[in-house]
Every structure is written in structure tokens, then in C-alpha cells.
Design a protein around this motif. Sequence first.
Motif, PDB file in Angstrom:
ATOM      1  N   GLU A  70       0.975  -1.538  -0.288  1.00 18.86           N
ATOM      2  CA  GLU A  70       0.171   0.145  -0.374  1.00 18.86           C
ATOM      3  C   GLU A  70       1.174   1.561   0.345  1.00 18.86           C
ATOM      4  O   GLU A  70       0.522   1.815   0.769  1.00 18.86           O
ATOM      5  N   ALA A  71       2.022   0.910  -1.113  1.00 21.13           N
ATOM      6  CA  ALA A  71       2.817   2.234  -1.016  1.00 21.13           C
ATOM      7  C   ALA A  71       2.179   3.662  -1.885  1.00 21.13           C
ATOM      8  O   ALA A  71       1.861   3.557  -2.895  1.00 21.13           O
ATOM      9  N   THR A  72       1.380   4.939  -1.465  1.00 24.06           N
ATOM     10  CA  THR A  72       0.751   5.980  -2.175  1.00 24.06           C
ATOM     11  C   THR A  72       1.674   7.054  -1.256  1.00 24.06           C
ATOM     12  O   THR A  72       3.301   6.999  -1.005  1.00 24.06           O
ATOM     13  N   THR A  73       1.172   8.199  -2.026  1.00 28.51           N
ATOM     14  CA  THR A  73       1.663   9.399  -1.632  1.00 28.51           C
ATOM     15  C   THR A  73       2.253   9.991  -0.842  1.00 28.51           C
ATOM     16  O   THR A  73       2.921  10.500   0.182  1.00 28.51           O
ATOM     17  N   ASP A  74       1.320   9.018   0.261  1.00 31.82           N
ATOM     18  CA  ASP A  74       0.978  10.039   1.657  1.00 31.82           C
ATOM     19  C   ASP A  74       1.606   8.845   3.112  1.00 31.82           C
ATOM     20  O   ASP A  74       1.407   9.275   4.148  1.00 31.82           O
ATOM     21  N   GLY A  75       1.768   7.733   2.624  1.00 33.68           N
ATOM     22  CA  GLY A  75       2.572   6.528   2.947  1.00 33.68           C
ATOM     23  C   GLY A  75       2.508   5.314   2.717  1.00 33.68           C
ATOM     24  O   GLY A  75       2.245   5.207   1.979  1.00 33.68           O
ATOM     25  N   ILE A  76       3.130   4.078   3.244  1.00 35.29           N
ATOM     26  CA  ILE A  76       3.865   2.852   3.095  1.00 35.29           C
ATOM     27  C   ILE A  76       2.959   1.489   5.165  1.00 35.29           C
ATOM     28  O   ILE A  76       3.290   2.131   5.398  1.00 35.29           O
ATOM     29  N   LEU A  77       2.520   0.862   4.421  1.00 40.19           N
ATOM     30  CA  LEU A  77       2.256  -0.455   5.800  1.00 40.19           C
ATOM     31  C   LEU A  77       3.369  -1.543   5.500  1.00 40.19           C
ATOM     32  O   LEU A  77       3.588  -2.155   4.210  1.00 40.19           O
ATOM     33  N   ILE A  78       4.152  -1.382   6.630  1.00 40.25           N
ATOM     34  CA  ILE A  78       4.780  -2.059   6.640  1.00 40.25           C
ATOM     35  C   ILE A  78       4.733  -3.291   7.283  1.00 40.25           C
ATOM     36  O   ILE A  78       4.296  -3.085   8.997  1.00 40.25           O
ATOM     37  N   ASP A  79       4.595  -4.642   7.627  1.00 35.63           N
ATOM     38  CA  ASP A  79       4.495  -5.611   8.416  1.00 35.63           C
ATOM     39  C   ASP A  79       5.692  -6.387   8.541  1.00 35.63           C
ATOM     40  O   ASP A  79       6.306  -6.190   7.353  1.00 35.63           O
ATOM     41  N   PHE A  80       5.822  -6.409  10.025  1.00 37.29           N
ATOM     42  CA  PHE A  80       7.804  -6.905  10.327  1.00 37.29           C
ATOM     43  C   PHE A  80       7.629  -8.268  11.074  1.00 37.29           C
ATOM     44  O   PHE A  80       6.513  -7.627  12.272  1.00 37.29           O
TER      45      PHE A  80
END
Length: 144
Positions: A70-80
Amino acid sequence: MTDTSATTAPTAAMFPPGRYGRRRAPRTRRPWLVALLATVAVLVGMLVTVRLYTLYGDPTYDPKVITYTEATTDGILIDFTVTVPPGGSANCLVRARSHDGVEVGRDQVTVRAEPGERQIRTTYRLATERQAFLGEVIRCQPVG
């Protein structure tokens, strides 16, 4: 008859007078200076080692990125996931980079394990300044 190498004594080198300048007296050795420089080198090496260990060491807190979506212009979702001591918690530094490698977002995330749990799985939404290309977990350290 002139002297040859067979008839002269090999005690000292023979130089023509005034030809090579004056001979220097042997220098005195300074073993304390060598010991001081060695001690300083060891101390600097130890300081560098401690600094690098605090930045990148402690394998107990081992992060692994599972996915970033979900990389967008205002954020990204990181699962770790993070491996911690049983029941421990960690502060993890996460960041996002653009396609050209420029850092576009960075944040500190605190994750806590349940009692007896060693692996913590976390999904975190990182705000970015512009379009993100990838998400990373740079390092995790004990909460303190």
C-alpha cells in the motif's frame, strides 16, 4: 703499494673526509612513546567497537521485514517481526525510501511481547512526504 681490502682491517667503514657530511650520533630509543601510541590505538579501537555495537549490535533484537504494501504518496504499510527476549519490548526504527533511494519517511515504533512470547509481528502505517517505493526496519533496540 696501496692497501687493498685484503690488507685493511674491517673495523670501520672508510669514507673520504668531507665528502658525505658529518655522521650523526645514533638516536636514543623511546620505548615509552611506542607503548603510549599502542595504548592509544587500543583505546580508540575499543571505543569504535562499543559505538558500532550500540548502533548495530545486540542480535537478541533481530527485525525482519515480511512485506511492505500500500505504498501511496502519503504512506506505506510495513509488516515486520522482531525477535526479543521472552516478554520483552523493543524500539524499532522504520523508514521508507523513494524509487531514487531518498528517505521519505522515518519513525520510531515501540513493540511489546506478551509474557513468554519471543517473536512480535507488527503492521505499521508509516507516513511519508512523497511516493514511497520500499519500507525498511533499520534496527531494533531494547526499550530504555
